[in-house]
Design an enzyme around this catalytic site. Structure first.
Site, mmCIF file in Angstrom:
data_model
loop_
_atom_site.group_PDB
_atom_site.id
_atom_site.type_symbol
_atom_site.label_atom_id
_atom_site.label_comp_id
_atom_site.label_asym_id
_atom_site.label_seq_id
_atom_site.Cartn_x
_atom_site.Cartn_y
_atom_site.Cartn_z
ATOM 1 N N SER A 223 0.834 -1.206 0.000
ATOM 2 C CA SER A 223 0.000 0.000 0.000
ATOM 3 C C SER A 223 0.865 1.250 0.000
ATOM 4 O O SER A 223 1.942 1.280 0.597
ATOM 5 C CB SER A 223 -0.957 -0.016 1.190
ATOM 6 O OG SER A 223 -0.262 0.226 2.384
ATOM 7 N N MET A 224 0.355 2.285 -0.680
ATOM 8 C CA MET A 224 1.146 3.504 -0.880
ATOM 9 C C MET A 224 0.307 4.741 -0.593
ATOM 10 O O MET A 224 0.387 5.736 -1.321
ATOM 11 C CB MET A 224 1.650 3.527 -2.327
ATOM 12 C CG MET A 224 2.406 2.258 -2.723
ATOM 13 S SD MET A 224 3.063 2.310 -4.388
ATOM 14 C CE MET A 224 1.570 2.407 -5.353
ATOM 15 N N GLY A 225 -0.524 4.685 0.448
ATOM 16 C CA GLY A 225 -1.332 5.843 0.825
ATOM 17 C C GLY A 225 -2.196 6.323 -0.322
ATOM 18 O O GLY A 225 -2.816 5.527 -1.031
ATOM 19 N N GLY A 228 -2.425 4.757 -3.858
ATOM 20 C CA GLY A 228 -3.058 3.462 -4.129
ATOM 21 C C GLY A 228 -2.226 2.293 -3.654
ATOM 22 O O GLY A 228 -1.563 2.380 -2.615
ATOM 23 N N GLY A 254 -4.895 1.558 6.349
ATOM 24 C CA GLY A 254 -4.242 0.272 6.079
ATOM 25 C C GLY A 254 -5.053 -0.896 6.643
ATOM 26 O O GLY A 254 -5.182 -1.948 5.997
ATOM 27 N N ASP A 255 -5.612 -0.695 7.829
ATOM 28 C CA ASP A 255 -6.418 -1.766 8.446
ATOM 29 C C ASP A 255 -7.683 -2.018 7.615
ATOM 30 O O ASP A 255 -8.103 -3.167 7.425
ATOM 31 C CB ASP A 255 -6.799 -1.379 9.881
ATOM 32 C CG ASP A 255 -5.574 -1.124 10.747
ATOM 33 O OD1 ASP A 255 -4.507 -1.694 10.425
ATOM 34 O OD2 ASP A 255 -5.673 -0.371 11.726
HETATM 35 N N1 LIG Z 1 -5.414 10.200 1.021
HETATM 36 C C1 LIG Z 1 -5.929 9.080 0.522
HETATM 37 N N2 LIG Z 1 -6.772 9.149 -0.544
HETATM 38 C C2 LIG Z 1 -7.319 8.029 -1.075
HETATM 39 N N3 LIG Z 1 -7.064 6.783 -0.604
HETATM 40 C C3 LIG Z 1 -6.231 6.643 0.445
HETATM 41 C C4 LIG Z 1 -5.623 7.778 1.073
HETATM 42 N N4 LIG Z 1 -4.844 7.323 2.097
HETATM 43 C C5 LIG Z 1 -4.976 5.976 2.107
HETATM 44 N N5 LIG Z 1 -5.804 5.557 1.118
HETATM 45 C C6 LIG Z 1 -6.175 4.168 0.766
HETATM 46 O O1 LIG Z 1 -5.875 3.321 1.865
HETATM 47 C C7 LIG Z 1 -4.870 2.360 1.487
HETATM 48 C C8 LIG Z 1 -3.967 2.057 2.665
HETATM 49 O O2 LIG Z 1 -3.352 3.243 3.097
HETATM 50 P P1 LIG Z 1 -1.836 3.305 3.592
HETATM 51 O O3 LIG Z 1 -1.654 4.676 4.162
HETATM 52 O O4 LIG Z 1 -0.933 2.899 2.493
HETATM 53 O O5 LIG Z 1 -1.817 2.167 4.711
HETATM 54 P P2 LIG Z 1 -1.012 2.109 6.106
HETATM 55 O O6 LIG Z 1 -1.953 2.779 7.079
HETATM 56 O O7 LIG Z 1 -0.865 0.655 6.365
HETATM 57 O O8 LIG Z 1 0.278 2.852 5.922
HETATM 58 C C9 LIG Z 1 -4.163 2.985 0.284
HETATM 59 O O9 LIG Z 1 -3.540 2.002 -0.530
HETATM 60 C C10 LIG Z 1 -5.336 3.673 -0.410
HETATM 61 O O10 LIG Z 1 -6.118 2.744 -1.137
HETATM 62 O O1 LIG Z 2 0.486 -1.791 16.597
HETATM 63 P P1 LIG Z 2 1.083 -0.543 16.043
HETATM 64 O O2 LIG Z 2 2.002 -0.767 14.904
HETATM 65 O O3 LIG Z 2 1.692 0.318 17.132
HETATM 66 O O4 LIG Z 2 -0.100 0.315 15.412
HETATM 67 C C1 LIG Z 2 -1.217 0.659 16.173
HETATM 68 C C2 LIG Z 2 -1.906 1.800 15.527
HETATM 69 O O5 LIG Z 2 -2.212 1.462 14.192
HETATM 70 C C3 LIG Z 2 -3.585 1.676 13.930
HETATM 71 O O6 LIG Z 2 -4.212 0.405 13.995
HETATM 72 C C4 LIG Z 2 -3.764 2.294 12.580
HETATM 73 O O7 LIG Z 2 -3.050 1.509 11.618
HETATM 74 P P2 LIG Z 2 -3.052 1.852 10.074
HETATM 75 O O8 LIG Z 2 -3.031 3.363 9.938
HETATM 76 O O9 LIG Z 2 -1.832 1.175 9.539
HETATM 77 O O10 LIG Z 2 -4.308 1.284 9.495
HETATM 78 C C5 LIG Z 2 -4.091 2.552 15.046
HETATM 79 O O11 LIG Z 2 -5.428 2.342 15.345
HETATM 80 C C6 LIG Z 2 -3.210 2.138 16.198
HETATM 81 O O12 LIG Z 2 -3.070 3.183 17.104
#
Ligand SMILES: Nc1ncnc2c1ncn2[C@@H]1O[C@H](COP(=O)(O)OP(=O)(O)O)[C@@H](O)[C@H]1O
Ligand SMILES: O=P(O)(O)OC[C@H]1O[C@](O)(COP(=O)(O)O)[C@@H](O)[C@@H]1O
Length: 311
Positions: A223-225, A228, A254-255
């Site tokens: 995943s790349m925020g 996508g 991400g979750d």
């Molecule tokens: N600003 C955004 N706009 C649209 N989609 C988003 C945005 N941020 C996250 N997403 C969606 O959520 C997915 C997971 O987000 P990401 O930030 O990569 O996960 P993580 O929280 O594990 O770092 C992305 O691949 C994208 O599909």
């Molecule tokens: O277990 P870690 O890595 O400390 O992450 C916990 C944090 O990650 C989250 O689950 C959010 O994770 P994502 O942004 O990756 O979806 C928060 O709810 C929580 O505070």
């Protein structure tokens, strides 16, 4: 789709505090405060429940913050099987600065877990896995839990024929991958730690994705925020582009993506449909403050707008 188990060894209360801008060294007054039950597996369970899936959250929990967490889970109707500890569940701070549209995560390390408590958890997990169709192991580890825990628990799930989706970081992810989970979902930082070198473009992502497949995992999602995600299987690789979310709240995206991935795979969908849905689940979560997740209808609607890079 049958029952899905999520595992959260280090749950949290997420406290999202909002202010226009942080002024270090001064008195800062918040404009908004929000509390959500958190920790990666807990969030995956909440997101799956919102989608209508049958899910149970397994993990540790403790103290007054633990009671607050259970209270929230009960209000949301999430089934849970948590081993209760004396010490408090951690509080993770999410500092939202609206002017810069910046979110800073300040995560506590969490409680200390003894060997005996870990054994109790493993016994409960083993029994819940008996009736599971899939399991999600995700998040950081509390003190006292060894970094081979996901490795051991993935092997336990293999013995029960339950596919595992792994979302972890650092050494616990590295060791977990060696046990060959069904799927993994690192973000770019987590992927760079796994490869040991910076990820500087699509070619680096593709190479790393294929290295994960070479380890035996069936599906690797990177995943790349807002950019996508890449979705790799042995047969197919896809890059999704979500509809950008303005003023996004990325905590929990991400979750939500992991929840969407599990939902698609356990529904028997093809890889395109699953990739669209998982990408959209992340975007819908990113459109909400704190950690809140989309309904099936919302995610399906957003999925229709997800594009593939080759479109
Ligand atoms: N600003 C955004 N706009 C649209 N989609 C988003 C945005 N941020 C996250 N997403 C969606 O959520 C997915 C997971 O987000 P990401 O930030 O990569 O996960 P993580 O929280 O594990 O770092 C992305 O691949 C994208 O599909
Ligand atoms: O277990 P870690 O890595 O400390 O992450 C916990 C944090 O990650 C989250 O689950 C959010 O994770 P994502 O942004 O990756 O979806 C928060 O709810 C929580 O505070």
């Amino acid at each position: 789709m049958g029952k899905i188990v999520t595992l959260t060894l280090n749950p949290a209360i997420d406290k999202t505090v909002t202010l226009p801008r942080l002024e270090p060294g001064r008195v800062n007054r918040l404009s908004q405060v929000r509390i959500d039950p958190g920790g990666k597996g807990i969030n995956v369970a909440r997101a799956l429940h919102q989608l209508g899936a049958d899910v149970i959250a397994v993990g540790f929990n403790g103290g007054w913050t633990g009671r607050l967490l259970v209270d929230h889970l009960q209000r949301e109707g999430i089934h849970h099987c948590l081993v209760t500890l004396q010490a408090d569940t951690r509080i993770n701070w999410k500092l939202v600065e609206t002017e810069a549209n910046r979110v800073t995560d300040i995560n506590e390390p969490g409680f200390q877990v003894t060997e005996k408590e870990m054994e109790t958890l493993e016994q409960r997990l083993a029994s819940v896995l008996e009736e599971a169709d899939a399991a999600v192991f995700s998040g950081s580890l509390p003190d006292g839990v060894s970094d081979d825990v996901y490795y051991r628990l993935i092997r336990l799930a293999h013995r029960k024929d339950v596919p595992v989706f792994l979302d972890a970081d650092g050494m616990s992810f590295r060791k977990g991958v060696e046990a060959v989970p069904f799927a993994v979902k690192p973000n770019l930082d987590e992927l760079a730690k796994w490869t040991g070198s910076p990820i500087q473009g699509d070619q680096d992502v593709r190479e790393a994705g294929h290295r994960l497949l070479d380890k035996g995992v069936e599906a690797a999602v990177i995943s790349m925020g807002e950019s996508g995600a890449w979705f790799f299987t042995k047969e197919q690789e896809l890059r999704t582009i979500p509809v950008p979310v303005e003023n996004a709240h990325p905590v929990g995206a991400g979750d939500a993506m992991v929840a969407g991935l599990v939902y698609g795979v356990t529904s028997g969908w093809n890889w395109e449909k699953t990739a669209r849905f998982a990408t959209a689940a992340g975007s819908v979560a990113a459109s909400y403050s704190g950690t809140q997740f989309g309904s099936l209808q919302q995610v399906e609607e957003a999925a229709r707008k997800v594009r593939f890079f080759t479109d």
